[in-house]
Motif scaffolding. Structure first.
Motif, PDB file in Angstrom:
ATOM      1  N   ASP A  26       0.793  -1.278  -0.071  1.00  0.00           N
ATOM      2  CA  ASP A  26       0.030  -0.017  -0.047  1.00  0.00           C
ATOM      3  C   ASP A  26       0.816   1.326  -0.003  1.00  0.00           C
ATOM      4  N   ARG A  27       0.848   1.944  -1.003  1.00  0.00           N
ATOM      5  CA  ARG A  27       1.611   3.100  -1.140  1.00  0.00           C
ATOM      6  C   ARG A  27       0.696   4.398  -0.857  1.00  0.00           C
ATOM      7  N   THR A  28       1.170   5.157   0.152  1.00  0.00           N
ATOM      8  CA  THR A  28       0.261   6.494   0.376  1.00  0.00           C
ATOM      9  C   THR A  28       1.008   7.703  -0.015  1.00  0.00           C
ATOM     10  N   GLU A  64       0.484  11.908   0.338  1.00  0.00           N
ATOM     11  CA  GLU A  64      -0.283  12.905   1.043  1.00  0.00           C
ATOM     12  C   GLU A  64       0.196  14.292   0.459  1.00  0.00           C
ATOM     13  N   ASP A 120       5.203  10.272   1.619  1.00  0.00           N
ATOM     14  CA  ASP A 120       5.243   9.255   0.835  1.00  0.00           C
ATOM     15  C   ASP A 120       5.549   7.995   1.861  1.00  0.00           C
ATOM     16  N   ARG A 121       4.441   6.848   1.926  1.00  0.00           N
ATOM     17  CA  ARG A 121       4.940   5.728   2.617  1.00  0.00           C
ATOM     18  C   ARG A 121       4.363   4.683   2.110  1.00  0.00           C
ATOM     19  N   ASP A 123       3.116   0.543   3.295  1.00  0.00           N
ATOM     20  CA  ASP A 123       2.992  -0.293   4.186  1.00  0.00           C
ATOM     21  C   ASP A 123       2.509  -1.661   3.552  1.00  0.00           C
ATOM     22  N   SER A 142      -2.931   5.096  -2.558  1.00  0.00           N
ATOM     23  CA  SER A 142      -3.830   5.952  -1.775  1.00  0.00           C
ATOM     24  C   SER A 142      -3.342   7.308  -1.943  1.00  0.00           C
ATOM     25  N   LYS A 192      -8.625   6.136  -3.787  1.00  0.00           N
ATOM     26  CA  LYS A 192      -7.967   4.630  -3.819  1.00  0.00           C
ATOM     27  C   LYS A 192      -7.758   4.178  -5.267  1.00  0.00           C
ATOM     28  N   SER A 239      -6.308   8.923   7.723  1.00  0.00           N
ATOM     29  CA  SER A 239      -6.709   8.090   6.764  1.00  0.00           C
ATOM     30  C   SER A 239      -7.603   6.927   7.113  1.00  0.00           C
ATOM     31  N   GLY A 298      -1.734   6.683   6.381  1.00  0.00           N
ATOM     32  CA  GLY A 298      -1.734   5.326   5.609  1.00  0.00           C
ATOM     33  C   GLY A 298      -2.658   3.995   6.279  1.00  0.00           C
ATOM     34  N   SER A 299      -1.958   2.919   5.778  1.00  0.00           N
ATOM     35  CA  SER A 299      -2.702   1.934   6.434  1.00  0.00           C
ATOM     36  C   SER A 299      -2.040   1.282   7.874  1.00  0.00           C
TER      37      SER A 299
END
Ligand SMILES: Nc1ncnc2c1ncn2[C@@H]1O[C@H](COP(=O)(O)OP(=O)(O)O)[C@@H](O)[C@H]1O
Ligand SMILES: O=P(O)(O)OC[C@H]1O[C@](O)(COP(=O)(O)O)[C@@H](O)[C@@H]1O
Length: 314
Positions: free
Chosen positions: A12-14, A16, A31-32, A34, A92, A102, A248, A286-287
């Motif tokens: 899962d790339r988030t 913001e 950028d994160r 998970d 996301s 998403k 999130s 993120g998640s």
């Protein structure tokens, strides 16, 4: 022990950013990455709470390696089935003023052999008496028949473990016949299952009752910011948990299911735990899954008096 299976896991790339400009170059503020996929998230939250758990999942390609490395670093026990296709990456985009967009990728197509290997992995290693729950979570990848969960639920149930099911569409409808112990649809998934929109809490109670008639033993309907409803043979309960600032909501339903199962998987106390976990998850980026320190039990309200007339938010 609580085992989760995620047939279509993800990275899962988030990103913001203040606001997304369509058709332009956008630069993300953060950028994160998970580990993701519904059962993976359930296992992450359970591990964070000190429960014994294993996540079963197919993994392939470079993103599969990265997913496995992230899980290892977070101390999540995994049982993996290698597949030829590349594990998907879901994206996301969190905008300051417009909430979340998403994009979930389809993921790899599993061959007949890989589909059978995944079923066999659970049957072989996770049908013993030490398994309290098997949580079957997320969408089915291409190559798996819509009754894949139904077959798995049937096989695992006969071994004695209880089954939690968090999926949607034909996979959910097919698996109801195998009498899962709890299903966790969100409002859209429940509406799709009964074939009509759900405008009030009363509509949700009625729809949950229909899923029970079709085989689900308990229905844990998650209603986003409107809270959660548990409908079971022993009774029905409704609850809310206020959140001051939503960061999130990715994975909020997964955190809720982990809270519910970790607290025994039935009744008012488990519903309260599900609400505390869902509320904590939406406060995190993120998640990211909550730890016990993130839970605000005082914010949870649970009642057996169902506010049937309450209109759900758009
Ligand atoms: N915007 C929100 N404000 C407060 N709580 C929320 C919000 N979104 C989700 N939650 C909590 O997380 C739970 C699961 O979220 P939901 O969106 O219903 O599930 P899913 O992630 O499966 O779509 C909700 O029932 C609620 O307790
Ligand atoms: O299997 P699906 O339905 O495509 O969902 C996968 C996605 O769901 C998640 O588990 C998050 O759950 P929600 O979308 O319900 O919040 C992500 O980690 C993952 O990217």
């Amino acid at each position: 022990m609580i085992v989760t299976i995620t047939p279509n896991p993800s990275l899962d790339r988030t990103y913001e950013l203040p606001a997304l400009s369509r058709g332009e170059v956008n630069r993300a503020a953060t950028d994160r990455v998970d580990p993701g996929g519904k059962g993976v998230n359930v296992a992450r939250a359970l591990t964070a709470a000190g429960h014994r758990t294993t996540a079963v999942l197919p993994l392939g390609g470079f993103s599969g390696l990265l997913l496995s490395d992230l899980l290892l670093r977070q101390g999540i026990a995994v049982a993996t089935v290698p597949v030829r296709g590349e594990t998907r990456i879901n994206v996301s985009i969190v905008e300051s003023d417009h909430g979340l967009t998403k994009i979930n990728a389809p993921g790899p197509e599993l061959s007949e052999h890989e589909s059978a290997a995944l079923l066999a992995a659970v049957r072989r290693d996770f049908t013993g008496p030490e398994v309290d729950w098997l949580a079957c979570c997320g969408s089915l990848p291409r190559g798996l028949a819509p009754d894949w969960y139904a077959e798995l639920v049937g096989q695992v149930h006969s071994g004695g473990a209880r089954i939690a099911l968090d999926t949607s569409g034909p996979a959910l409808l097919a698996a109801l016949k195998a009498r899962p112990d709890v299903v966790k649809p969100n409002r859209e998934e429940l509406a799709e299952a009964v074939g009509r929109p759900l405008a009030t809490v009363g509509d949700v109670v009625e729809a949950a009752g229909e899923l029970r008639e079709r085989g689900a033993q308990q229905v844990l309907a998650s209603l986003g910011a409107d809270g959660m409803l548990l409908v079971a043979e022993e009774g029905s309960w409704f609850g809310t948990a206020a959140v001051a600032e939503v960061r999130s909501d990715v994975g909020a339903g997964d955190a809720s299911l982990a809270g519910f199962l970790g607290a025994g998987g039935s009744g008012l106390k488990a519903l309260a735990a599900a609400l505390a976990h869902g509320a904590a998850a939406v406060r995190l980026p993120g998640s990211m899954m909550p730890t016990p320190a993130d839970l605000d039990h005082a914010a949870v309200r649970v009642t057996a008096e169902i506010p049937a007339e309450r209109v759900l938010r758009d």
